[in-house]
Design a protein around this motif. Structure first.
Motif, PDB file in Angstrom:
ATOM      1  N   GLY A   1      -8.055   1.802   2.717  1.00 11.49           N
ATOM      2  CA  GLY A   1      -7.173   2.905   3.079  1.00 11.49           C
ATOM      3  C   GLY A   1      -5.842   2.852   2.355  1.00 11.49           C
ATOM      4  O   GLY A   1      -5.300   3.882   1.950  1.00 11.49           O
TER       5      GLY A   1
ATOM      6  N   ASP B   1      -4.300   4.796  10.975  1.00  7.76           N
ATOM      7  CA  ASP B   1      -5.553   4.962  10.249  1.00  7.76           C
ATOM      8  C   ASP B   1      -6.191   3.633   9.884  1.00  7.76           C
ATOM      9  O   ASP B   1      -5.503   2.632   9.696  1.00  7.76           O
ATOM     10  CB  ASP B   1      -5.301   5.760   8.960  1.00  7.76           C
ATOM     11  CG  ASP B   1      -6.205   6.968   8.819  1.00  7.76           C
ATOM     12  OD1 ASP B   1      -7.260   6.998   9.489  1.00  7.76           O
ATOM     13  OD2 ASP B   1      -5.868   7.872   8.046  1.00  7.76           O
ATOM     14  N   ASP B   2      -7.525   3.650   9.761  1.00 12.02           N
ATOM     15  CA  ASP B   2      -8.283   2.498   9.285  1.00 12.02           C
ATOM     16  C   ASP B   2      -9.314   3.024   8.297  1.00 12.02           C
ATOM     17  O   ASP B   2     -10.430   3.366   8.658  1.00 12.02           O
ATOM     18  CB  ASP B   2      -8.968   1.797  10.460  1.00 12.02           C
ATOM     19  CG  ASP B   2      -9.607   0.474  10.065  1.00 12.02           C
ATOM     20  OD1 ASP B   2      -9.890   0.289   8.878  1.00 12.02           O
ATOM     21  OD2 ASP B   2      -9.826  -0.370  10.954  1.00 12.02           O
TER      22      ASP B   2
ATOM     23  N   VAL C   1       4.338   6.267   5.019  1.00 14.25           N
ATOM     24  CA  VAL C   1       3.296   5.370   5.503  1.00 14.25           C
ATOM     25  C   VAL C   1       3.781   3.933   5.359  1.00 14.25           C
ATOM     26  O   VAL C   1       4.337   3.564   4.328  1.00 14.25           O
ATOM     27  CB  VAL C   1       1.989   5.559   4.712  1.00 14.25           C
ATOM     28  CG1 VAL C   1       0.982   4.472   5.068  1.00 14.25           C
ATOM     29  CG2 VAL C   1       1.403   6.938   4.963  1.00 14.25           C
TER      30      VAL C   1
ATOM     31  N   GLU D   1      -1.634   2.171   8.076  1.00 18.85           N
ATOM     32  CA  GLU D   1      -3.003   2.011   7.593  1.00 18.85           C
ATOM     33  C   GLU D   1      -3.422   0.557   7.729  1.00 18.85           C
ATOM     34  O   GLU D   1      -2.697  -0.341   7.318  1.00 18.85           O
ATOM     35  CB  GLU D   1      -3.114   2.469   6.132  1.00 18.85           C
ATOM     36  CG  GLU D   1      -4.422   2.121   5.446  1.00 18.85           C
ATOM     37  CD  GLU D   1      -5.651   2.635   6.170  1.00 18.85           C
ATOM     38  OE1 GLU D   1      -6.587   1.847   6.390  1.00 18.85           O
ATOM     39  OE2 GLU D   1      -5.674   3.846   6.508  1.00 18.85           O
TER      40      GLU D   1
ATOM     41  N   THR E   1      -5.898  10.554   7.478  1.00 15.52           N
ATOM     42  CA  THR E   1      -4.921  10.954   6.465  1.00 15.52           C
ATOM     43  C   THR E   1      -5.541  11.904   5.447  1.00 15.52           C
ATOM     44  O   THR E   1      -4.956  12.933   5.096  1.00 15.52           O
ATOM     45  CB  THR E   1      -4.353   9.718   5.759  1.00 15.52           C
ATOM     46  OG1 THR E   1      -3.768   8.849   6.743  1.00 15.52           O
ATOM     47  CG2 THR E   1      -3.309  10.088   4.731  1.00 15.52           C
TER      48      THR E   1
ATOM     49  N   SER F   1     -13.531   4.800  13.409  1.00 17.24           N
ATOM     50  CA  SER F   1     -13.433   4.749  11.944  1.00 17.24           C
ATOM     51  C   SER F   1     -14.755   4.349  11.305  1.00 17.24           C
ATOM     52  O   SER F   1     -14.854   4.310  10.086  1.00 17.24           O
ATOM     53  CB  SER F   1     -12.333   3.777  11.510  1.00 17.24           C
ATOM     54  OG  SER F   1     -12.655   2.457  11.881  1.00 17.24           O
TER      55      SER F   1
ATOM     56  N   ALA G   1      -8.235   5.571   6.109  1.00 17.74           N
ATOM     57  CA  ALA G   1      -7.560   6.801   5.663  1.00 17.74           C
ATOM     58  C   ALA G   1      -8.363   8.074   5.918  1.00 17.74           C
ATOM     59  O   ALA G   1      -8.078   9.105   5.316  1.00 17.74           O
ATOM     60  CB  ALA G   1      -7.148   6.712   4.187  1.00 17.74           C
TER      61      ALA G   1
ATOM     62  N   PRO H   1       2.002   0.387   5.419  1.00 17.02           N
ATOM     63  CA  PRO H   1       0.644  -0.158   5.440  1.00 17.02           C
ATOM     64  C   PRO H   1       0.542  -1.485   6.172  1.00 17.02           C
ATOM     65  O   PRO H   1       1.006  -2.520   5.679  1.00 17.02           O
ATOM     66  CB  PRO H   1       0.312  -0.321   3.953  1.00 17.02           C
ATOM     67  CG  PRO H   1       1.632  -0.521   3.292  1.00 17.02           C
ATOM     68  CD  PRO H   1       2.647   0.233   4.106  1.00 17.02           C
TER      69      PRO H   1
ATOM     70  N   MET I   1      -4.066   5.691  -0.028  1.00 12.50           N
ATOM     71  CA  MET I   1      -2.722   6.231   0.206  1.00 12.50           C
ATOM     72  C   MET I   1      -1.808   6.008  -0.991  1.00 12.50           C
ATOM     73  O   MET I   1      -0.971   6.859  -1.304  1.00 12.50           O
ATOM     74  CB  MET I   1      -2.137   5.624   1.479  1.00 12.50           C
ATOM     75  CG  MET I   1      -2.860   6.111   2.727  1.00 12.50           C
ATOM     76  SD  MET I   1      -2.145   5.467   4.249  1.00 12.50           S
ATOM     77  CE  MET I   1      -3.287   6.183   5.440  1.00 12.50           C
TER      78      MET I   1
END
Length: 426
Positions: free
Chosen positions: A162, A132-133, A179, A157, A138, A83, A135, A181, A166
């Protein structure tokens, strides 16, 4: 373009020969992650993720390696990319691939094109769950790989930036899957952001600049959980802290915590060390850089490298010279100098070793249980940002307390009844 070794089919790592070195670091980190180890053993026995394809865009560190190890133990097929191009530990990347069977796409210091080819590599496995870290996975899926949306059951996330992205997608009606988070979890932001980022940011500054905090003026932009952690640790080391904030509530809190609060245009004249931690862009502009004391140290602890106007600094500078690893001194037209750390990227990840495993034990234990939750509940979750179940947070926190030798009090039946009634008054 950075050097790249392509082994077997489908991986991008610097050097497979680094795997032994990486594995020893991963195993050492595991000794400081007892909750995640308990979950790994449970996952290995139950296999709740059997056959689930997971793609992660994460900092490739020893702590992330232990998350991958846990997911694979639960039966998942894991692909992972970096990331941040400067946070990858190449020896750890090699060990994740060799020892845990994950497909790895991560090379330290790679250029932008290679970075996004790594993202594409992680997505080439047709993932069902996105971890994800920031986004990047995504956003790439929704912009360029919409063909994958039908097969994705959900995502998580890790970071504040991120989650903002989102939630923006949810408001726009463009978010294509549910999602949950991780960053909203109390077991993440109260500890990882405050204690982990607070410590790793200071660690990164010390390694890159070798500066004395005692007697220095440190300016932190942003008084969220990360900013609070940075301010607390800098203050504890003897720095005088100035906070820059746009939120009046957070600014008031900073004042009551004992810090000065002022706009960046004023703080720029006072600071010796500057840290951005806002999740927004253009926090320190070229105009701010121009009026700083000569020799001011500037760095970023937000996810993306847009908080400081690095491009403007490079364009205006009359000279640039590396003065230490991860530290470049820029000479401005006035003759004053500014020292930029880690090229404006996450200083605690790029110049140091990220958050310690002790605190990442909380984040990644919560992450592993959230992935199990998604796998079990995806059919009833709509494409939206959903709250983290409090039961998961409580489970992780209680296990962490036990691992540290602490127990919490229990409620009696009378106490339960009192808390759930309204009849008893004065």
């Amino acid at each position: 373009m950075c050097a790249m070794h392509v082994a077997a089919a489908d991986i991008m790592i610097k050097d497979p020969a680094l795997a032994d070195q990486g594995r020893s670091k991963i195993d050492f980190a595991a000794t400081r992650m007892p909750v995640l180890e308990t979950i790994r053993q449970d996952f290995a026995a139950r296999r709740p993720l059997d056959g689930l394809r997971i793609a992660g865009c994460l900092h490739i560190t020893t702590e992330t390696a232990n998350l991958c190890r846990t997911l694979v133990a639960g039966g998942a097929e894991v692909s992972v990319c970096a990331s941040n191009p400067l946070s990858t530990k190449d020896d750890v990347a090699a060990a994740i691939h060799r020892d845990f069977g994950a497909a790895v796409y991560a090379i330290h210091g790679c250029d932008r094109d290679t970075f996004y080819r790594q993202v594409e590599g992680a997505l080439s496995h047709a993932p069902q769950v996105i971890v994800d870290d920031g986004a990047d996975l995504t956003a790439t899926i929704h912009r360029e790989r919409t063909d994958l949306l039908e097969g994705i059951i959900g995502g998580t996330e890790v970071t504040s930036t991120g989650v903002h992205r989102m939630r923006s997608m949810e408001r726009d009606g463009t978010l294509g899957y549910p999602v949950v988070p991780l960053n909203d979890a109390l077991t993440k932001h109260l500890f990882d952001n405050r204690y982990g980022t607070g410590q790793n940011t200071v660690d990164g500054i010390l390694r890159a600049a070798h500066v004395l905090f005692a007697g220095s003026v440190l300016v932190v932009a942003g008084y969220g959980w990360c900013g609070r952690g940075i301010a607390t640790r800098a203050s504890g080391m003897g720095a005088r802290v100035i906070v820059v904030e746009v939120d009046p509530i957070k600014a008031l809190e900073a004042v009551l915590d004992g810090y000065d609060v002022m706009p960046m245009g004023e703080a720029a004249r006072h600071g010796d060390i500057f840290v951005t931690a806002t999740g927004n862009r253009d926090v320190i502009t070229i105009d701010h850089l121009m009026i700083m004391k000569t020799g001011a140290i500037v760095c970023n602890s937000g996810h993306f490298d847009i908080e400081i106007d690095v491009a403007g600094l490079k364009a205006q500078a009359t000279a640039a010279r590396p003065v230490r690893p991860d530290a470049v001194e820029y000479t401005l037209p006035s003759g004053s100098t500014v020292i930029l750390l880690a090229d404006g990227r996450l200083v605690g990840q790029s110049a140091a070793e990220a958050s310690p495993p002790d605190v990442m034990d909380l984040s990644f234990s919560t992450q592993a249980l959230l992935i199990e939750y998604l796998a079990a509940n995806a059919a009833r979750l709509t494409p939206a940002v959903h709250p983290v179940p409090r039961s998961i947070e409580d489970q992780v926190a209680e296990q962490k307390l036990r691992s540290m030798g602490h127990l919490i009090e229990g409620l009696s039946e009378a106490q339960h009844a009192y808390l759930n009634s309204w009849q008893t008054g004065t």
